[in-house]
Design a protein around this motif. Sequence first.
Motif, PDB file in Angstrom:
ATOM      1  N   GLN A 110     -48.860  12.146  -2.728  1.00 24.35           N
ATOM      2  CA  GLN A 110     -50.170  12.842  -1.955  1.00 24.35           C
ATOM      3  C   GLN A 110     -51.403  12.078  -2.517  1.00 24.35           C
ATOM      4  OE1 GLN A 110     -49.821  16.869  -1.423  1.00 24.35           O
ATOM      5  NE2 GLN A 110     -47.533  16.858  -1.011  1.00 24.35           N
ATOM      6  N   ASP A 111     -51.568  12.046  -3.811  1.00 25.46           N
ATOM      7  CA  ASP A 111     -52.820  11.434  -3.933  1.00 25.46           C
ATOM      8  C   ASP A 111     -53.009   9.954  -3.680  1.00 25.46           C
ATOM      9  OD1 ASP A 111     -50.974  10.946  -6.071  1.00 25.46           O
ATOM     10  OD2 ASP A 111     -52.468  10.311  -7.447  1.00 25.46           O
ATOM     11  N   SER A 118     -53.782  14.691  -0.862  1.00 18.73           N
ATOM     12  CA  SER A 118     -53.378  15.882  -2.013  1.00 18.73           C
ATOM     13  C   SER A 118     -54.401  17.335  -1.738  1.00 18.73           C
ATOM     14  CB  SER A 118     -53.549  15.481  -3.387  1.00 18.73           C
ATOM     15  OG  SER A 118     -54.924  14.941  -3.240  1.00 18.73           O
ATOM     16  N   ASP A 119     -55.414  16.982  -1.095  1.00 22.22           N
ATOM     17  CA  ASP A 119     -56.446  18.209  -0.863  1.00 22.22           C
ATOM     18  C   ASP A 119     -55.777  19.287   0.008  1.00 22.22           C
ATOM     19  OD1 ASP A 119     -58.361  16.507  -2.130  1.00 22.22           O
ATOM     20  OD2 ASP A 119     -59.414  16.063  -0.195  1.00 22.22           O
ATOM     21  N   LYS A 162     -52.413  20.090  -0.552  1.00 24.42           N
ATOM     22  CA  LYS A 162     -51.731  20.695  -0.997  1.00 24.42           C
ATOM     23  C   LYS A 162     -49.986  20.946  -0.247  1.00 24.42           C
ATOM     24  CE  LYS A 162     -54.911  22.847  -4.137  1.00 24.42           C
ATOM     25  NZ  LYS A 162     -55.504  21.613  -4.228  1.00 24.42           N
ATOM     26  N   GLU A 163     -49.635  19.835   0.479  1.00 21.69           N
ATOM     27  CA  GLU A 163     -48.551  19.970   1.314  1.00 21.69           C
ATOM     28  C   GLU A 163     -47.330  19.958   0.195  1.00 21.69           C
ATOM     29  OE1 GLU A 163     -48.531  20.822   3.986  1.00 21.69           O
ATOM     30  OE2 GLU A 163     -49.691  19.675   5.308  1.00 21.69           O
ATOM     31  N   HIS A 164     -46.105  20.490   0.833  1.00 19.25           N
ATOM     32  CA  HIS A 164     -45.043  20.464  -0.062  1.00 19.25           C
ATOM     33  C   HIS A 164     -44.294  18.966   0.279  1.00 19.25           C
ATOM     34  CE1 HIS A 164     -40.559  21.014  -0.891  1.00 19.25           C
ATOM     35  NE2 HIS A 164     -41.201  22.091  -1.548  1.00 19.25           N
ATOM     36  N   SER A 165     -43.674  18.556  -0.843  1.00 21.40           N
ATOM     37  CA  SER A 165     -43.110  17.195  -0.709  1.00 21.40           C
ATOM     38  C   SER A 165     -42.212  16.912   0.392  1.00 21.40           C
ATOM     39  CB  SER A 165     -42.444  16.863  -1.979  1.00 21.40           C
ATOM     40  OG  SER A 165     -41.448  17.523  -2.246  1.00 21.40           O
TER      41      SER A 165
END
Length: 100
Positions: free
Chosen positions: A41-42, A61-62, A64-67
Amino acid sequence: MRIIILIKELIRKFSLDKETKGQLIFTTHESNLMDQEIFRQDEIWFAEKDINGSTDIYSLSDFKEHSTIDIRKGYLTGRYGSIPFLGNLQDLNWHTYDTK
């Protein structure tokens, strides 16, 4: 679609190669590359112009999603902002610029 598969494989090879001593930075408008099996995500960033014409950049990543979330679908529905301009091209005022 073949080109997308080729690009994904090149990215995977670069990412998984233990001998890699650098980083790969690229930009694309290809939403099919938004894949959490390839990128963390980052490693996914968005760029969006604000009302003043300045560009804001921010990371997935801001959010904060599930993978397991389909981020491509979320992007195309506007969940992360940064969606392409699909309105009247006259609104961009391109016609006011003389390129000659």
